[in-house]
Design an enzyme around this catalytic site. Structure first.
Site, PDB file in Angstrom:
ATOM      1  N   SER A 109     -43.981  -8.942   1.223  1.00 13.76           N
ATOM      2  CA  SER A 109     -45.120  -8.030   1.443  1.00 13.76           C
ATOM      3  C   SER A 109     -45.118  -6.903   0.421  1.00 13.76           C
ATOM      4  O   SER A 109     -46.160  -6.563  -0.151  1.00 13.76           O
ATOM      5  CB  SER A 109     -45.061  -7.412   2.838  1.00 13.76           C
ATOM      6  OG  SER A 109     -44.949  -8.401   3.803  1.00 13.76           O
ATOM      7  N   ASP A 152     -37.884  -1.377  -0.808  1.00 12.13           N
ATOM      8  CA  ASP A 152     -38.306  -2.699  -1.282  1.00 12.13           C
ATOM      9  C   ASP A 152     -39.397  -2.577  -2.354  1.00 12.13           C
ATOM     10  O   ASP A 152     -39.445  -3.367  -3.302  1.00 12.13           O
ATOM     11  CB  ASP A 152     -38.761  -3.585  -0.108  1.00 12.13           C
ATOM     12  CG  ASP A 152     -39.564  -2.830   0.940  1.00 12.13           C
ATOM     13  OD1 ASP A 152     -39.856  -1.627   0.747  1.00 12.13           O
ATOM     14  OD2 ASP A 152     -39.911  -3.449   1.960  1.00 12.13           O
TER      15      ASP A 152
HETATM   16  O1  PMV Z   1     -35.807  -6.246   6.768  1.00 13.54           O
HETATM   17  P1  PMV Z   1     -35.966  -5.798   5.378  1.00 13.54           P
HETATM   18  O2  PMV Z   1     -35.251  -6.659   4.405  1.00 13.54           O
HETATM   19  O3  PMV Z   1     -37.358  -5.488   5.016  1.00 13.54           O
HETATM   20  O4  PMV Z   1     -35.134  -4.432   5.256  1.00 13.54           O
HETATM   21  C1  PMV Z   1     -35.343  -3.372   6.087  1.00 13.54           C
HETATM   22  C2  PMV Z   1     -34.400  -2.273   5.695  1.00 13.54           C
HETATM   23  C3  PMV Z   1     -34.490  -1.065   6.588  1.00 13.54           C
HETATM   24  O5  PMV Z   1     -33.612  -0.078   6.057  1.00 13.54           O
HETATM   25  C4  PMV Z   1     -34.043  -1.419   7.988  1.00 13.54           C
HETATM   26  C5  PMV Z   1     -35.919  -0.528   6.638  1.00 13.54           C
HETATM   27  C6  PMV Z   1     -36.369   0.209   5.419  1.00 13.54           C
HETATM   28  O6  PMV Z   1     -37.595   0.289   5.219  1.00 13.54           O
HETATM   29  O7  PMV Z   1     -35.554   0.743   4.660  1.00 13.54           O
END
Ligand code: PMV
Length: 319
Positions: A109, A152
């Site tokens: 996403s 991300d």
């Molecule tokens: O689930 P993923 O890979 O999108 O990772 C989430 C990581 C968290 O720290 C739990 C949330 C975030 O936005 O940082």
């Protein structure tokens, strides 16, 4: 016509704590998402996303505010936010393509959001900076999901391995080589937003959660140093400690524990869940001579090995 691609990511350290003002370390991986885009003469926006079974999803530029199906939401809201920011409007043909399944938790996403904004910046000759792309992509993700640190998005834009603080307050590239990670997929899709909200609830009720995040921050500081110095045995130990903290927050699962345990038994330096938990992937680091045994052990425990290279290049225009 422009074509843009961006990498997926894996969280190495600081998962969850990064949502609450702490740092994390994230690496971009060599599985990429791409977006092709061209202007249309009319006011239709037509999206094709074959991997998501979306064929010719069509809206007019005046309908971008409406509720879109989840498979095209990030593209549609990114376009809406871009048009609003730069006071523009145009029909578009868009096609997305992914080298990885959206189920892995590699950040499809955020990568598609970044690709969409970069492609628009190219098509309309805006020349957005990396930070401007970050801010608009982060806004888009928050508009849709309501929660998230933005790590991300940073990985998709800047690539490499990043030291990242909540909301992009700090984004710093680590000076390191490819990390020989072993990645095991549990076969279960994690629900990131639900897990993030669950941890936030816990934090409201229990003060130990803040102490947990403080320890995670210390681990991130140490990991930064040892990653840059290629001290993989210490990095492995830090992965184990970080996983212990995540497990105590209640975000691990029987499947993740099983794969992580099998990696330990086969001689890995360390292993942990990566991301929100609840499913998706675990990562392990092992001495060169143990790598194959560790992979086999993870497979025997029901995991699917996904070959990855870390430190991938950030968003780019493809020729
Ligand atoms: O689930 P993923 O890979 O999108 O990772 C989430 C990581 C968290 O720290 C739990 C949330 C975030 O936005 O940082």
């Amino acid at each position: 016509m422009v074509k843009v691609s961006a990498p997926g990511k894996l969280m190495l350290f600081g998962d969850h704590a990064v949502v609450h003002g702490r740092p994390c370390i994230v690496t971009a991986v060599n599985h990429r998402m791409s977006v092709e885009m061209e202007k249309r003469e009319d006011s239709k926006i037509i999206i094709n996303a074959p991997e998501m079974n979306i064929n010719d999803y069509t809206v007019s530029t005046n309908e971008l505010n409406k509720e879109h199906p989840k498979e095209v939401k990030f593209v549609a809201v990114a376009i809406k936010n871009f048009f609003e920011k730069y006071n523009l409007k145009s029909g578009l043909n868009i096609k997305t393509k992914s080298e990885f399944s959206s189920k892995f938790g590699f950040g499809s996403s955020s990568a598609v959001t970044v690709c969409t904004i970069k492609a628009l910046s190219e098509l309309f000759k805006i020349g957005m900076t990396e930070k401007e792309i970050f801010d608009l992509a982060y806004k888009t993700v928050l508009d849709i999901q309501g929660v998230g640190s933005g790590f991300d998005i940073a990985a998709a834009i800047y690539g490499g391995t990043l030291y990242f603080v909540t909301g992009g307050k700090t984004i710093e590239k680590l000076d390191m080589k490819n990390l020989p990670l072993i990645v095991g997929y549990t076969g279960i899709k994690a629900d990131t937003a639900t897990l993030v909200r669950m941890v936030a609830e816990k934090k409201k009720k229990n003060s130990y959660v803040d102490a947990n995040f403080d320890l995670a921050e210390k681990i991130v500081f140490d990991a930064k140093l040892h990653l840059e110095n290629d001290n993989h045995n210490v990095v492995g130990e830090l992965m184990n400690s970080n996983h212990g903290l995540l497990n105590s927050l209640g975000v691990s699962s029987a499947e993740l524990e099983n794969l992580i345990h099998s990696a330990h038994k086969a001689g890995a330096y360390g292993a942990k869940l990566s991301g929100a938990g609840g499913g998706d992937c675990m990562i392990a680091l092992a001495p060169e001579e143990k790598k194959e045994v560790v992979k086999k052990a993870i497979e025997n425990a029901g995991g699917i090995i996904i070959p990855v290279e870390t430190n991938a290049k950030g968003v780019r225009v493809e020729e």
